[in-house]
Design a protein around this motif. Sequence first.
Motif, PDB file in Angstrom:
ATOM      1  N   SER A 298      -4.591   1.885  -2.866  1.00 14.92           N
ATOM      2  CA  SER A 298      -6.188   1.038  -3.774  1.00 14.92           C
ATOM      3  C   SER A 298      -5.191  -0.074  -4.927  1.00 14.92           C
ATOM      4  O   SER A 298      -5.570  -0.776  -5.315  1.00 14.92           O
ATOM      5  N   TRP A 300      -2.374  -1.615  -4.974  1.00 20.75           N
ATOM      6  CA  TRP A 300      -1.804  -2.515  -4.117  1.00 20.75           C
ATOM      7  C   TRP A 300      -3.142  -3.956  -4.028  1.00 20.75           C
ATOM      8  O   TRP A 300      -3.222  -4.814  -4.193  1.00 20.75           O
ATOM      9  N   ALA A 301      -4.813  -3.313  -3.455  1.00 23.55           N
ATOM     10  CA  ALA A 301      -5.761  -4.248  -3.547  1.00 23.55           C
ATOM     11  C   ALA A 301      -5.589  -4.805  -5.120  1.00 23.55           C
ATOM     12  O   ALA A 301      -6.971  -5.452  -5.048  1.00 23.55           O
ATOM     13  N   LEU A 307      -0.809  -8.346   1.356  1.00 23.67           N
ATOM     14  CA  LEU A 307      -0.383  -6.642   1.696  1.00 23.67           C
ATOM     15  C   LEU A 307       0.163  -6.382   3.031  1.00 23.67           C
ATOM     16  O   LEU A 307      -0.008  -7.009   4.684  1.00 23.67           O
ATOM     17  N   VAL A 329     -11.515  -1.858   1.556  1.00 26.23           N
ATOM     18  CA  VAL A 329     -10.580  -1.448   0.496  1.00 26.23           C
ATOM     19  C   VAL A 329      -9.815  -3.619   0.034  1.00 26.23           C
ATOM     20  O   VAL A 329      -9.033  -4.277  -0.580  1.00 26.23           O
ATOM     21  N   ILE A 330      -9.844  -3.532   1.785  1.00 28.79           N
ATOM     22  CA  ILE A 330      -8.940  -4.797   2.063  1.00 28.79           C
ATOM     23  C   ILE A 330      -9.973  -6.281   1.536  1.00 28.79           C
ATOM     24  O   ILE A 330      -9.614  -6.847   0.684  1.00 28.79           O
ATOM     25  N   ASP A 333      -8.733  -7.374  -1.908  1.00 28.84           N
ATOM     26  CA  ASP A 333      -7.784  -7.570  -1.926  1.00 28.84           C
ATOM     27  C   ASP A 333      -7.804  -8.939  -1.768  1.00 28.84           C
ATOM     28  O   ASP A 333      -6.805  -9.897  -2.859  1.00 28.84           O
ATOM     29  N   GLN A 334      -8.305  -9.308  -1.217  1.00 34.44           N
ATOM     30  CA  GLN A 334      -8.346 -10.462  -0.684  1.00 34.44           C
ATOM     31  C   GLN A 334     -10.504 -10.920  -0.767  1.00 34.44           C
ATOM     32  O   GLN A 334     -10.393 -12.371  -0.540  1.00 34.44           O
TER      33      GLN A 334
END
Length: 654
Positions: A298, A300-301, A307, A329-330, A333-334
């Motif tokens: 979480s 890092w995202a 990642l 979650v990805i 991040d993205q």
Amino acid sequence: MYPPPRLTPVHRLSSAAVRALVLVLAAAAALMFAGPAPARAATTARQIPVPTAPMGWASWNAFAAKVDYDVIKRQVDAFVAAGLPEAGYEYINIDEGWWQGTRDSGGNITVDEAEWPGGMKAIADYIHSKGIKAGIYTDAGKDGCGYYFPTGRPAAPGSGSEGHYEQDMLQFSRWGFDFVKVDWCGGDAEGLDPRTTYQAISDAVAAATATTGRPLALSLCNWGYSNPWNWAPGMGPMWRTNTDIFFHGGTPSYGNVLTAFDRNIHPTAQHTGYYNDPDMMVVGMTGLTAAQSRSHMSLWAISGAPLLAGLDLTTLTTETTNILTNPEVIAVDQDARGLQGVKVAEDTSGLQVYGKVLSGSGNRAVVLLNRTSATQNMTVRWSDLGLTNASATVRDLWARQNVATTGTSHTTSVPAGGSVMLTVTGGTEQSASTYNGTSSFSGVVAGSAGLKTVEVSYTNNTSTARPATLTVNGQTSTKVSFPPTGTSPGNISVNVSLFKGSTNTISFSGAPTLEGIVVRPLPGRNGTLITGTGSGRCVDINNNTITNGTDAQLWDCGGGQNQVWQYNGTRKELVVYGNKCLDAYDQGTTNGTRVVIWDCNGQNNQKWNVNSDGTLTNVNAGLCLDAYGAATANGSKLVLWACNGQNNQKWTVS
């Protein structure tokens, strides 16, 4: 601190699955300022997606220097079998240990073909045969990390690329590698200058790409030394912001994760495809519980970090696979804007709320992080996120379900040491300000000092991204990339730090022709400048440095993140960067005690009274914040001194 032995190989140009590209920016920005209203600008709501943070796997955390063809092949096979490519992961990165510093008579790198049958091209070909990308590793110095910190192999002199930058980058590209991580053990030992060294390496990467036609993503890995967030954007897609998440021979811990996360928040540097890198992940490794691994993912995202999984993929459990591949979650991040999430509230010490501006209008990601030892109810307020008190949908990303549709705020229980990750979508943006201009915007108004999100409308009808330089109020400039838009305008987003009032200037050099900008508030990052009465200069932390023990000083007021302080009247803390407190060094109580920044710890030497006579007194010492020797010049150090009523001890906090 000791130069960190090894670093995470990381990287990956965009590819992840998801991103809806509609950024509905409010067209008619309400003009909430006195004075002449800015003209309506030809801004657009069309969001141009920027290259996303690299995703993949790197060998160092699990294998250190003990890598060979068979080790990497097994990881590739496990990577594919686990469905990681389908989740957006695309790099297999070979870290330190693949090369022992040998070269042929022409200076070309040679390897032990007993360990690497067919040479490095063969393993790159195998990785590509699975539809994924290959990464490799070197050092900026003459002797790399394998020489200074041998880990499982004898010390390897000559295992760096100094003197061979162009030759080595071209060789990596011809072998078929798509990513290169360049470490700093040799560079640090030799006293090389990080900025000029990595610029030379970046130039060599560009030359190799031009020769072979194969893009080579550069990961700058100098552990946050010399503050790379000031100069690394534009050199490569990612740069390390701190030392290794854990060192060889140790065991990762959740404390390591939190430290790496805290050191990684540099929101004005991260934008348009350039990313702060807190190091490869330790999700699923011994030392972390499943709940801690979810919090790790979480964090890092929410910060939009690369990642890069680091565990032995042949040991993947279903639980760890589910953590690494959670699509919601990805997606945070993205996100197509590529911005970094920041702390927007900490009403009670240790109960931290982080918010990230997402694509589209009225959309945010949120992490509620409980650093205390007890379960707590935590609240995220729409007003801290830059949203009005209108209805929005709240979704729990780990439960994968909507949990509320509400206005104003959302409260939920967060376990001790744990976190909850949410999205708030469909909200209403707070009033924004719109400005016309083709390259420079003056008279930009901010109701409070602090971080703002700026949407930049432009047209780039070429086939390649166009780099430009962004400068705000004379602060350290940063490189910005303008991706192709086709023939119609689009927009990209950056975070900038402004001072309160109507004299801010935002300017671009080398950009395509701009239509205008929209400046949006992020109230949870509102703060204040502390201006000396005697000097007219601001309390400042030199060069955006985050190191504990860095002296506070005077500098021309520019409203940068290193000058914006948040004052909590209850805790009496003056906080910069979101997590560093103004501190009387070593709890000193005598005249001349240094005033520095330090991790906030709640002690009285980090507490200050803001007094009606303009003085700031340290609660522990009872002494005044003082510009030493009544100095007024840039760089003058701040100390504690017996209160004497002079102007070098008086401050405007506004």
